[in-house]
Design an enzyme around this catalytic site. Structure first.
Site, PDB file in Angstrom:
ATOM      1  CB  ALA A 296      -2.065   3.574  -2.681  1.00 23.86           C
TER       2      ALA A 296
ATOM      3  N   GLY B  83       0.406  -2.447   1.403  1.00 24.02           N
ATOM      4  CA  GLY B  83       1.220  -2.195   0.217  1.00 24.02           C
ATOM      5  C   GLY B  83       0.634  -1.054  -0.597  1.00 24.02           C
ATOM      6  CD  GLU B  84      -3.611  -0.556  -2.575  1.00 27.76           C
ATOM      7  OE1 GLU B  84      -3.897   0.672  -2.481  1.00 27.76           O
ATOM      8  OE2 GLU B  84      -4.475  -1.441  -2.499  1.00 27.76           O
ATOM      9  N   GLY B  85       1.789   1.451  -1.773  1.00 24.30           N
ATOM     10  CA  GLY B  85       2.421   2.755  -1.592  1.00 24.30           C
ATOM     11  C   GLY B  85       1.782   3.563  -0.482  1.00 24.30           C
TER      12      GLY B  85
END
Length: 359
Positions: A98, A316-318
């Site tokens: 990310a 995930g993470e954005g």
């Protein structure tokens, strides 16, 4: 009245008439109306939220909430206790997926340590630590209601401060070993269903680990009478600081009439909690992608949202937010620069409006 209550009370829905001007702008473009599909709909929604004809998407930020979860004591994750802190350090160094995507998309990134086991002292980490981790909710509530409230208000504060800096659109990310278990528990409580329905593989877990996840979720439903708890009480019983912080981001964005983008399963859960706290929050939320964590479909069905992308991602993470930002850049560029009927020799009646046509 506290910050959380004031924020919830202040949120109003978007005036649907605000979508008319950006839609009219697309209708003036020489193309079969609606043929660019989600590119048109995304820009219309964002512009309407902002009260503009053309959406503003260049000033953007990714807020990443990082925290540890005591529930990992129950062998529900393949991760080890210090992994979250190591990921925070890696993200602070701009080495994670990310973080690199933020650099590539010219997106500001804010890494918020809201409760990790090991504090990382780095100039790129913001410290709003509620505690060193949540408690093991199999044994006791994950946190107090006061801690849950403080974590939510941290997310609201982040949005408040970034709006002052001119941020128009927010991405949501998280780092937290064990947070698919906390998310599954929160979702089971909100939907009044069981762990078999809401638990998945997360970032990777053995069959034994998945069985453990299901068991701890089902036990928690009974232990805390979760079906009869408010969203805030559910978070306190089985949630995570990261989820709470992201709830605050969604609430804060709605308060300021800004767009907040869902990434994967964890941020989708946070969005659902925020909507349960105030139904008008949904007007300000856009999904980015459909995570490979199949339980996220339950959330999107509940919210009535349809993600634009499916790339089998579950990091995930954005990361999904960053991909959506690139798509938005293209969509806005087209909206601004494609030829209008008055500019080129194409008769409007020749091109059919297919916006509302079903295949």
């Amino acid at each position: 009245m506290g910050i959380l209550e004031e924020t919830i009370e202040s949120i109003k829905g978007v005036d649907k008439k605000a979508f008319e001007l950006p839609r009219k702008e697309w209708d003036s473009i020489a193309h079969p109306t609606g043929s660019l599909g989600e590119l048109e709909e995304l820009t219309i929604k964002i512009a309407g939220i902002q009260g503009n004809i053309f959406p503003l998407v260049k000033s953007r930020a990714l807020i990443v909430m990082a925290s540890d979860n005591g529930i990992i004591e129950e062998n529900v994750s393949s991760g080890y206790p210090d992994l979250t802190s190591q990921l925070v350090y890696s993200m602070a160094q701009r080495k994670t997926g990310a973080a690199n995507m933020c650099l590539e998309t010219d997106t500001e990134i804010y890494v918020v340590d809201i409760g990790t086991r090991r504090e990382i002292n780095h100039e790129n980490v913001l410290h709003f630590r509620i505690n060193s981790e949540t408690k093991n909710f199999r044994k006791e509530p994950a946190m107090t209601v006061e801690e849950a409230t403080k974590a939510i208000e941290t997310g609201i504060y982040m949005v408040d401060e970034l709006v002052k800096k001119g941020i128009d659109i927010f991405g949501t990310g998280e780092l937290g070993i064990g947070n698919t278990t906390t998310s599954a528990a929160v979702l089971a409580a909100l939907l009044k269903t069981d762990g078999e329905t809401t638990c998945g593989l997360g970032a990777g877990v053995t069959n034994e680990g998945l069985k453990n996840k299901v068991n701890v979720v089902n036990e928690a439903i009974k232990k805390y009478d979760l079906y009869n708890k408010t969203p805030l009480e559910i978070l306190a019983c089985v949630g995570g600081y990261d989820i709470c912080g992201l709830v605050g981001v969604f609430l804060g964005a709605a308060k300021h009439k800004k767009v907040a983008v869902i990434d994967g399963f964890i941020s989708a859960i946070a969005a659902l909690v925020a909507v349960r706290m105030n139904e008008h929050v949904i007007d300000y939320i856009i999904p980015s992608h459909r995570s490979r964590e199949k339980q996220v479909e339950l959330v999107f069905n509940e919210l009535g949202l349809h993600p634009t992308l499916y790339l089998s991602m579950r990091l995930g993470e954005g990361t999904g937010c960053m991909l959506l930002f690139k798509i938005l850049d293209t969509a806005v560029y087209l909206m601004r620069n494609m030829g209008r009927y008055e500019e080129i020799e194409i008769l409007p009646d020749v091109l059919v409006n297919i916006r509302d046509k079903n295949d």
